[in-house]
Design a protein around this motif. Sequence first.
Motif, PDB file in Angstrom:
ATOM      1  N   ARG A 138       0.834  -1.199   0.000  1.00 31.46           N
ATOM      2  CA  ARG A 138       0.000   0.000   0.000  1.00 31.46           C
ATOM      3  C   ARG A 138       0.873   1.255   0.000  1.00 31.46           C
ATOM      4  O   ARG A 138       0.542   2.271  -0.631  1.00 31.46           O
ATOM      5  CB  ARG A 138      -0.938  -0.005   1.209  1.00 31.46           C
ATOM      6  CG  ARG A 138      -1.988   1.101   1.190  1.00 31.46           C
ATOM      7  CD  ARG A 138      -3.086   0.821   2.206  1.00 31.46           C
ATOM      8  NE  ARG A 138      -2.615   0.859   3.561  1.00 31.46           N
ATOM      9  CZ  ARG A 138      -2.581   1.960   4.329  1.00 31.46           C
ATOM     10  NH1 ARG A 138      -2.983   3.122   3.827  1.00 31.46           N
ATOM     11  NH2 ARG A 138      -2.156   1.914   5.572  1.00 31.46           N
ATOM     12  N   GLY A 139       1.995   1.186   0.709  1.00 37.33           N
ATOM     13  CA  GLY A 139       2.909   2.323   0.716  1.00 37.33           C
ATOM     14  C   GLY A 139       3.487   2.611  -0.653  1.00 37.33           C
ATOM     15  O   GLY A 139       3.601   3.776  -1.071  1.00 37.33           O
ATOM     16  N   SER A 142       0.943   4.271  -2.735  1.00 38.61           N
ATOM     17  CA  SER A 142       0.811   5.680  -2.360  1.00 38.61           C
ATOM     18  C   SER A 142       1.892   6.520  -3.021  1.00 38.61           C
ATOM     19  O   SER A 142       1.640   7.656  -3.454  1.00 38.61           O
ATOM     20  CB  SER A 142       0.889   5.829  -0.836  1.00 38.61           C
ATOM     21  OG  SER A 142      -0.200   5.168  -0.207  1.00 38.61           O
ATOM     22  N   LYS A 143       3.100   5.955  -3.138  1.00 33.33           N
ATOM     23  CA  LYS A 143       4.178   6.694  -3.801  1.00 33.33           C
ATOM     24  C   LYS A 143       3.910   6.853  -5.296  1.00 33.33           C
ATOM     25  O   LYS A 143       4.231   7.888  -5.881  1.00 33.33           O
ATOM     26  CB  LYS A 143       5.506   5.970  -3.586  1.00 33.33           C
ATOM     27  CG  LYS A 143       6.048   6.082  -2.174  1.00 33.33           C
ATOM     28  CD  LYS A 143       7.512   5.719  -2.112  1.00 33.33           C
ATOM     29  CE  LYS A 143       7.745   4.269  -2.473  1.00 33.33           C
ATOM     30  NZ  LYS A 143       9.192   3.899  -2.333  1.00 33.33           N
ATOM     31  N   ARG A 147      -0.203  10.359  -3.341  1.00 32.03           N
ATOM     32  CA  ARG A 147      -1.242  10.577  -2.344  1.00 32.03           C
ATOM     33  C   ARG A 147      -1.513   9.250  -1.665  1.00 32.03           C
ATOM     34  O   ARG A 147      -1.180   8.183  -2.196  1.00 32.03           O
ATOM     35  CB  ARG A 147      -2.536  11.102  -2.975  1.00 32.03           C
ATOM     36  CG  ARG A 147      -3.076  10.236  -4.085  1.00 32.03           C
ATOM     37  CD  ARG A 147      -4.363  10.719  -4.688  1.00 32.03           C
ATOM     38  NE  ARG A 147      -5.522  10.411  -3.849  1.00 32.03           N
ATOM     39  CZ  ARG A 147      -6.778  10.469  -4.284  1.00 32.03           C
ATOM     40  NH1 ARG A 147      -7.026  10.854  -5.540  1.00 32.03           N
ATOM     41  NH2 ARG A 147      -7.780  10.182  -3.493  1.00 32.03           N
ATOM     42  N   GLU A 148      -2.095   9.300  -0.498  1.00 29.49           N
ATOM     43  CA  GLU A 148      -2.329   8.063   0.239  1.00 29.49           C
ATOM     44  C   GLU A 148      -3.357   7.178  -0.466  1.00 29.49           C
ATOM     45  O   GLU A 148      -4.414   7.642  -0.905  1.00 29.49           O
ATOM     46  CB  GLU A 148      -2.830   8.354   1.651  1.00 29.49           C
ATOM     47  CG  GLU A 148      -3.033   7.068   2.469  1.00 29.49           C
ATOM     48  CD  GLU A 148      -3.698   7.322   3.806  1.00 29.49           C
ATOM     49  OE1 GLU A 148      -3.745   6.377   4.607  1.00 29.49           O
ATOM     50  OE2 GLU A 148      -4.180   8.447   4.036  1.00 29.49           O
ATOM     51  N   SER A 150      -5.778   4.629   0.611  1.00 25.34           N
ATOM     52  CA  SER A 150      -6.335   4.298   1.917  1.00 25.34           C
ATOM     53  C   SER A 150      -6.646   2.814   2.064  1.00 25.34           C
ATOM     54  O   SER A 150      -6.755   2.074   1.088  1.00 25.34           O
ATOM     55  CB  SER A 150      -7.622   5.091   2.153  1.00 25.34           C
ATOM     56  OG  SER A 150      -8.648   4.644   1.287  1.00 25.34           O
ATOM     57  N   ARG A 151      -6.810   2.396   3.315  1.00 24.08           N
ATOM     58  CA  ARG A 151      -7.241   1.026   3.588  1.00 24.08           C
ATOM     59  C   ARG A 151      -8.625   0.772   2.985  1.00 24.08           C
ATOM     60  O   ARG A 151      -8.933  -0.343   2.582  1.00 24.08           O
ATOM     61  CB  ARG A 151      -7.264   0.770   5.102  1.00 24.08           C
ATOM     62  CG  ARG A 151      -5.879   0.695   5.733  1.00 24.08           C
ATOM     63  CD  ARG A 151      -5.982   0.298   7.200  1.00 24.08           C
ATOM     64  NE  ARG A 151      -4.679   0.117   7.793  1.00 24.08           N
ATOM     65  CZ  ARG A 151      -3.947   1.082   8.333  1.00 24.08           C
ATOM     66  NH1 ARG A 151      -4.428   2.324   8.343  1.00 24.08           N
ATOM     67  NH2 ARG A 151      -2.769   0.837   8.860  1.00 24.08           N
ATOM     68  N   VAL A 222       5.920   4.224   8.368  1.00 24.35           N
ATOM     69  CA  VAL A 222       4.802   4.295   7.445  1.00 24.35           C
ATOM     70  C   VAL A 222       4.411   2.905   6.981  1.00 24.35           C
ATOM     71  O   VAL A 222       3.245   2.533   6.965  1.00 24.35           O
ATOM     72  CB  VAL A 222       5.155   5.187   6.237  1.00 24.35           C
ATOM     73  CG1 VAL A 222       4.041   5.145   5.202  1.00 24.35           C
ATOM     74  CG2 VAL A 222       5.393   6.627   6.707  1.00 24.35           C
ATOM     75  N   GLU A 223       5.403   2.098   6.580  1.00 24.04           N
ATOM     76  CA  GLU A 223       5.125   0.759   6.073  1.00 24.04           C
ATOM     77  C   GLU A 223       4.495  -0.121   7.142  1.00 24.04           C
ATOM     78  O   GLU A 223       3.642  -0.951   6.852  1.00 24.04           O
ATOM     79  CB  GLU A 223       6.396   0.107   5.551  1.00 24.04           C
ATOM     80  CG  GLU A 223       6.932   0.711   4.274  1.00 24.04           C
ATOM     81  CD  GLU A 223       6.157   0.282   3.048  1.00 24.04           C
ATOM     82  OE1 GLU A 223       4.972  -0.048   3.193  1.00 24.04           O
ATOM     83  OE2 GLU A 223       6.722   0.284   1.950  1.00 24.04           O
ATOM     84  N   GLU A 225       2.378   0.550   9.249  1.00 23.11           N
ATOM     85  CA  GLU A 225       0.963   0.837   9.471  1.00 23.11           C
ATOM     86  C   GLU A 225       0.067  -0.001   8.578  1.00 23.11           C
ATOM     87  O   GLU A 225      -1.130  -0.059   8.766  1.00 23.11           O
ATOM     88  CB  GLU A 225       0.687   2.322   9.179  1.00 23.11           C
ATOM     89  CG  GLU A 225       1.320   3.259  10.204  1.00 23.11           C
ATOM     90  CD  GLU A 225       1.049   4.700   9.873  1.00 23.11           C
ATOM     91  OE1 GLU A 225       0.381   4.935   8.832  1.00 23.11           O
ATOM     92  OE2 GLU A 225       1.485   5.586  10.612  1.00 23.11           O
ATOM     93  N   GLU A 226       0.673  -0.700   7.584  1.00 20.51           N
ATOM     94  CA  GLU A 226      -0.156  -1.454   6.648  1.00 20.51           C
ATOM     95  C   GLU A 226      -0.777  -2.654   7.343  1.00 20.51           C
ATOM     96  O   GLU A 226      -0.267  -3.149   8.339  1.00 20.51           O
ATOM     97  CB  GLU A 226       0.683  -1.913   5.462  1.00 20.51           C
ATOM     98  CG  GLU A 226       1.211  -0.725   4.688  1.00 20.51           C
ATOM     99  CD  GLU A 226       1.666  -1.093   3.300  1.00 20.51           C
ATOM    100  OE1 GLU A 226       1.199  -2.119   2.801  1.00 20.51           O
ATOM    101  OE2 GLU A 226       2.456  -0.363   2.734  1.00 20.51           O
TER     102      GLU A 226
END
Length: 227
Positions: A138-139, A142-143, A147-148, A150-151, A222-223, A225-226
């Motif tokens: 997911r990270g 986002s890159k 932008r994010e 989201s879950r 950040v990673e 948090e997945e």
Amino acid sequence: MAGSIAARSSRSKTNVRDEGPFDRELEDLPAEMRWREWMMRVEAVIFASTEPVSRETLARVVGKDCSIDLLIDDLIEELRDRPYELVSVASGWQHRTRSRFAETIRASSAPTRGGAAALSEFEAMVLMAVGYFQPVTRGELSKIFGREVSRDTIGNLRGAGFIGSGPRSPTPGAPYTYVTTKHFLSAFGMETLRDLPDVEALEDAGLLSRRAVQSEPLSAEVESEEE
């Protein structure tokens, strides 16, 4: 009453026994009738299935020396003048309405089965990125988009059956990765991921960027948090 129920039960068991094992070979039929029966069996299985039917599945209902490919060729020819066809998708076969009847079907407002679930424009873009860069976290997604992701976006794509969990990423925090499913191939009429449009053309159009996922990784915080 009890005697009647027992009699019906006995007759039912007798009928089951009378059916015997499933006859794949049909050796009692002339060759031409045997081939026709195998064709109808294969078409019935494909018609009844909600997902593409694999060669292994079809082999269970025809003789061991029967050529599945020749049967499929004959079915395709037989359906040439019908509004639907037999197509090869997701390593199997499936009935699909011919594209020229799409407007007719939409105009009828009749409920339809299968097809792709409705996605937002961003969800469709994320799905496309998963298709090209899988397994991808997911990270990393986002890159790609700056932008994010989201879950909720990931959850919607999983809920629609388009993506599933891949192996854990070797990056710090070992986040989950995501990969496309067979349903993804089926819904978009592809046999394999090689049928995806040329990624370089999409990069030239500014829709995707391999550089994003090849750049410096996100921080472990950040990673991690997945999901």
